[in-house]
Design a protein around this motif. Structure first.
Motif, PDB file in Angstrom:
ATOM      1  N   HIS A 143       0.852  -1.193   0.000  1.00  0.00           N
ATOM      2  CA  HIS A 143       0.000   0.000   0.000  1.00  0.00           C
ATOM      3  C   HIS A 143       0.890   1.247   0.000  1.00  0.00           C
ATOM      4  N   PRO A 144       0.862   2.030  -1.057  1.00  0.00           N
ATOM      5  CA  PRO A 144       1.809   3.143  -1.189  1.00  0.00           C
ATOM      6  C   PRO A 144       1.648   4.238  -0.149  1.00  0.00           C
ATOM      7  N   GLN A 145       0.489   4.283   0.524  1.00  0.00           N
ATOM      8  CA  GLN A 145       0.285   5.326   1.541  1.00  0.00           C
ATOM      9  C   GLN A 145       0.473   4.792   2.961  1.00  0.00           C
ATOM     10  N   GLY A 146       0.895   3.544   3.080  1.00  0.00           N
ATOM     11  CA  GLY A 146       1.134   2.989   4.413  1.00  0.00           C
ATOM     12  C   GLY A 146       0.249   1.791   4.689  1.00  0.00           C
ATOM     13  N   ASN A 147       0.588   1.076   5.762  1.00  0.00           N
ATOM     14  CA  ASN A 147      -0.142  -0.140   6.124  1.00  0.00           C
ATOM     15  C   ASN A 147      -1.549   0.209   6.626  1.00  0.00           C
ATOM     16  N   PRO A 148      -2.590  -0.390   6.043  1.00  0.00           N
ATOM     17  CA  PRO A 148      -3.960   0.011   6.401  1.00  0.00           C
ATOM     18  C   PRO A 148      -4.553  -0.699   7.632  1.00  0.00           C
ATOM     19  N   HIS A 149      -3.773  -1.561   8.278  1.00  0.00           N
ATOM     20  CA  HIS A 149      -4.329  -2.323   9.408  1.00  0.00           C
ATOM     21  C   HIS A 149      -4.133  -1.577  10.734  1.00  0.00           C
ATOM     22  N   TYR A 150      -4.291  -0.270  10.690  1.00  0.00           N
ATOM     23  CA  TYR A 150      -3.952   0.584  11.827  1.00  0.00           C
ATOM     24  C   TYR A 150      -4.912   0.460  13.009  1.00  0.00           C
ATOM     25  N   TRP A 151      -6.108  -0.056  12.788  1.00  0.00           N
ATOM     26  CA  TRP A 151      -7.100  -0.111  13.868  1.00  0.00           C
ATOM     27  C   TRP A 151      -6.692  -1.111  14.954  1.00  0.00           C
ATOM     28  N   LEU A 152      -5.656  -1.933  14.681  1.00  0.00           N
ATOM     29  CA  LEU A 152      -5.232  -2.924  15.664  1.00  0.00           C
ATOM     30  C   LEU A 152      -4.250  -2.338  16.680  1.00  0.00           C
ATOM     31  N   ASP A 153      -4.318  -1.055  16.864  1.00  0.00           N
ATOM     32  CA  ASP A 153      -3.645  -0.347  17.959  1.00  0.00           C
ATOM     33  C   ASP A 153      -4.748   0.415  18.691  1.00  0.00           C
ATOM     34  N   PRO A 154      -4.957   0.127  19.986  1.00  0.00           N
ATOM     35  CA  PRO A 154      -6.053   0.811  20.698  1.00  0.00           C
ATOM     36  C   PRO A 154      -5.949   2.333  20.647  1.00  0.00           C
ATOM     37  N   GLN A 155      -4.712   2.856  20.591  1.00  0.00           N
ATOM     38  CA  GLN A 155      -4.574   4.312  20.508  1.00  0.00           C
ATOM     39  C   GLN A 155      -5.121   4.840  19.184  1.00  0.00           C
ATOM     40  N   ASN A 156      -4.955   4.076  18.135  1.00  0.00           N
ATOM     41  CA  ASN A 156      -5.564   4.482  16.873  1.00  0.00           C
ATOM     42  C   ASN A 156      -7.090   4.360  16.928  1.00  0.00           C
ATOM     43  N   TRP A 197      -4.478  -4.536  29.179  1.00  0.00           N
ATOM     44  CA  TRP A 197      -3.851  -5.322  28.101  1.00  0.00           C
ATOM     45  C   TRP A 197      -2.330  -5.158  28.121  1.00  0.00           C
ATOM     46  N   LEU A 198      -1.868  -3.922  28.328  1.00  0.00           N
ATOM     47  CA  LEU A 198      -0.417  -3.690  28.361  1.00  0.00           C
ATOM     48  C   LEU A 198       0.223  -4.442  29.523  1.00  0.00           C
ATOM     49  N   GLU A 199      -0.460  -4.468  30.636  1.00  0.00           N
ATOM     50  CA  GLU A 199       0.067  -5.197  31.808  1.00  0.00           C
ATOM     51  C   GLU A 199       0.128  -6.695  31.521  1.00  0.00           C
ATOM     52  N   MET A 200      -0.888  -7.202  30.830  1.00  0.00           N
ATOM     53  CA  MET A 200      -0.913  -8.633  30.496  1.00  0.00           C
ATOM     54  C   MET A 200       0.228  -9.006  29.541  1.00  0.00           C
ATOM     55  N   MET A 201       0.582  -8.100  28.634  1.00  0.00           N
ATOM     56  CA  MET A 201       1.605  -8.383  27.625  1.00  0.00           C
ATOM     57  C   MET A 201       3.012  -8.012  28.079  1.00  0.00           C
ATOM     58  N   LYS A 202       3.121  -7.359  29.208  1.00  0.00           N
ATOM     59  CA  LYS A 202       4.417  -6.879  29.691  1.00  0.00           C
ATOM     60  C   LYS A 202       5.458  -7.998  29.807  1.00  0.00           C
ATOM     61  N   PRO A 203       5.101  -9.190  30.312  1.00  0.00           N
ATOM     62  CA  PRO A 203       6.128 -10.250  30.445  1.00  0.00           C
ATOM     63  C   PRO A 203       6.690 -10.742  29.111  1.00  0.00           C
ATOM     64  N   TYR A 204       6.031 -10.390  28.008  1.00  0.00           N
ATOM     65  CA  TYR A 204       6.449 -10.910  26.698  1.00  0.00           C
ATOM     66  C   TYR A 204       7.151  -9.838  25.855  1.00  0.00           C
ATOM     67  N   LYS A 221       3.721  -3.199  17.624  1.00  0.00           N
ATOM     68  CA  LYS A 221       4.413  -2.010  18.146  1.00  0.00           C
ATOM     69  C   LYS A 221       3.809  -1.588  19.485  1.00  0.00           C
ATOM     70  N   HIS A 222       2.486  -1.571  19.544  1.00  0.00           N
ATOM     71  CA  HIS A 222       1.832  -1.133  20.781  1.00  0.00           C
ATOM     72  C   HIS A 222       2.133  -2.087  21.937  1.00  0.00           C
ATOM     73  N   PHE A 223       2.183  -3.390  21.632  1.00  0.00           N
ATOM     74  CA  PHE A 223       2.385  -4.367  22.708  1.00  0.00           C
ATOM     75  C   PHE A 223       3.832  -4.883  22.767  1.00  0.00           C
ATOM     76  N   ASN A 224       4.714  -4.166  22.094  1.00  0.00           N
ATOM     77  CA  ASN A 224       6.155  -4.387  22.232  1.00  0.00           C
ATOM     78  C   ASN A 224       6.585  -5.807  21.869  1.00  0.00           C
ATOM     79  N   LEU A 225       6.108  -6.303  20.744  1.00  0.00           N
ATOM     80  CA  LEU A 225       6.551  -7.583  20.203  1.00  0.00           C
ATOM     81  C   LEU A 225       7.433  -7.314  18.986  1.00  0.00           C
ATOM     82  N   ASN A 226       8.023  -8.371  18.430  1.00  0.00           N
ATOM     83  CA  ASN A 226       8.967  -8.204  17.334  1.00  0.00           C
ATOM     84  C   ASN A 226       8.656  -9.230  16.237  1.00  0.00           C
ATOM     85  N   VAL A 227       8.185  -8.772  15.090  1.00  0.00           N
ATOM     86  CA  VAL A 227       7.918  -9.660  13.959  1.00  0.00           C
ATOM     87  C   VAL A 227       9.201  -9.814  13.148  1.00  0.00           C
TER      88      VAL A 227
END
Length: 316
Positions: A143-156, A197-204, A221-227
Motif C-alpha cells: 500500500h503506497p500510503q502505508g499499512n492500512p491495518h492501523y485499527w489494531l492499535d487501541p490508541q488508533n 492489556w499492556l500489563e498482560m503483555m508486559k512479560p512478553y 508495536k503497541h504491545f512491544n513484540l517483534n515480527v
C-alpha cells in the motif's frame, strides 16, 4: 407446472424492477431519524456505534470473518449505499479492489469521495510502513500510503473515535453534546482496558513472532513484540517452497516459535512450518465479528491477547 413457472418469472421481474427503480429514482427524503451510516469494515462500525449510540443506524459492508482486501461487491450493497448519509472507509487503498465501484454506482452524491458524507478514518490514525520512493507490483500488494491495518492499535481506535465524534457532530449539531458524552465514556473505558492489556503483555516484551500477512505492525508495536518474518514472501503473494525453507531456517536460528495467522488464510503452510520448528500456530482475529463472540472493539483485543499469551506461554 406452467402456473408455477409464470409466478416465478413474475416474482423475478418484480424484484428486478424494484432494484432498477431503487437505483434510478431519487432516494426518498427522511425525517430526522437516526443518521444512516455504512462502514467498509466491522471495526469502523463498532467504533461508530460506540460514539453514535442510538442516534445512528450503522452497518458494515465487509463481515468480520472476511479478508477486507477482497469483498464481493453485491448489488444489495448499492441499495444500502444509496440510502446512506455517511460512509466510513479504512482508506490507504485497503478497499481499492471493491469499494470505489460501489460508491460510484450508488449515484449517492452525499458519499462520493470528498463529499461531506465520506469519512476516511486513516486521516486520524498513526500510519506505519509508509514506503519510501516508488512502489511497484513486483513488491506484492504494497500500500503506497502505508499499512492500512492501523485499527489494531487501541490508541488508533481512540484517534479514529475522536474523528467520528467530530464528523457526527458536524452532521448533527443538535446531538453534539450526546456524541461528546459517549466519546468521553469510550475514552475512559478504552484507556482502562488498554492499561490492563499492556500489563498482560508486559512479560512478553521483545518476544519474536512470525505472522502470515502484514496485518499486525500497529498491534506488535503497541504491545512491544517483534515480527521477524512473514509466511507470505511479499504482501498478497502465496508462500513459495523456497521462501518457506528460508523462513524455517530463520525461525530456528532465532528460536522463534509462534506463527500468527488470520482466519481467512490456509493453515497448511503455517502448520508445516510449526511442525518443522517445534512452534505453534495461533489464529488471531483482525476484525470485530471475526468470531461470533467478538461483538465489539474491546472483545477484539480481549480475544487476541488471550490467545497470543497462551501461545507465547506454551512455546517458552
Amino acid at each position: 407446472m406452467y402456473t408455477h413457472k409464470l409466478q416465478t418469472r413474475m416474482a423475478a421481474l418484480v424484484a428486478a424492477c424494484a432494484l432498477f427503480a431503487a437505483l434510478i429514482l431519487p432516494a426518498p427524503s427522511r425525517a430526522a431519524g437516526p443518521l444512516q451510516v455504512m462502514t467498509a469494515t466491522t471495526d469502523l462500525a463498532a467504533l461508530a456505534q460506540e460514539i453514535g449510540g442510538d442516534k445512528i443506524a450503522v452497518e458494515s459492508i465487509a463481515r468480520g470473518y472476511q479478508d477486507p482486501h477482497f469483498v464481493e461487491a453485491k448489488p444489495s450493497f448499492l441499495l444500502k449505499l444509496r440510502k446512506t448519509d455517511l460512509l466510513m472507509v479504512v482508506g490507504l487503498e485497503l478497499e481499492i479492489g471493491w469499494l470505489p465501484p460501489l460508491i460510484t454506482q450508488s449515484t449517492n452524491p452525499k458519499i462520493q469521495v470528498g463529499a461531506p458524507g465520506y469519512f476516511d478514518a486513516s486521516r486520524f490514525a498513526q500510519i506505519l510502513e509508509m514506503p519510501a520512493g516508488q512502489v511497484s507490483r513486483a513488491e506484492g500488494d504494497v500500500h503506497p500510503q502505508g499499512n492500512p491495518h492501523y485499527w489494531l492499535d487501541p490508541q488508533n481506535g481512540l484517534r479514529v473515535a475522536k474523528g467520528i465524534q467530530a464528523k457526527l457532530s458536524e452532521m448533527r449539531p443538535a446531538d453534539a453534546a450526546y456524541f461528546a458524552q459517549r466519546y468521553a465514556a469510550f475514552e475512559q473505558h478504552l484507556k482502562q482496558a488498554d492499561q490492563k492489556w499492556l500489563e498482560m503483555m508486559k512479560p512478553y516484551a521483545g518476544r519474536k513472532i512470525v505472522t502470515y500477512h502484514r496485518s499486525w505492525p500497529n498491534f506488535v508495536k503497541h504491545f512491544n513484540l517483534n515480527v521477524i518474518g512473514y509466511v507470505e514472501p511479499r504482501p498478497g503473494i502465496p508462500p513459495s517452497p523456497q521462501h518457506t525453507v528460508e523462513l524455517i531456517k530463520q525461525m530456528k536460528n532465532e528460536n522463534v516459535k509462534v506463527i500468527a495467522v488470520e482466519p481467512y488464510f490456509d493453515l497448511k503452510t503455517p502448520n508445516a512450518i510449526a511442525r518443522d520448528t517445534g512452534g505453534q500456530v495461533v489464529v488471531l482475529i483482525p476484525s470485530v465479528g471475526g468470531e461470533k463472540e467478538i461483538t465489539d472493539y474491546f472483545k477484539l483485543f480481549d480475544n487476541d491477547i488471550a490467545k497470543l499469551k497462551q501461545a507465547l506461554d506454551a512455546t517458552r
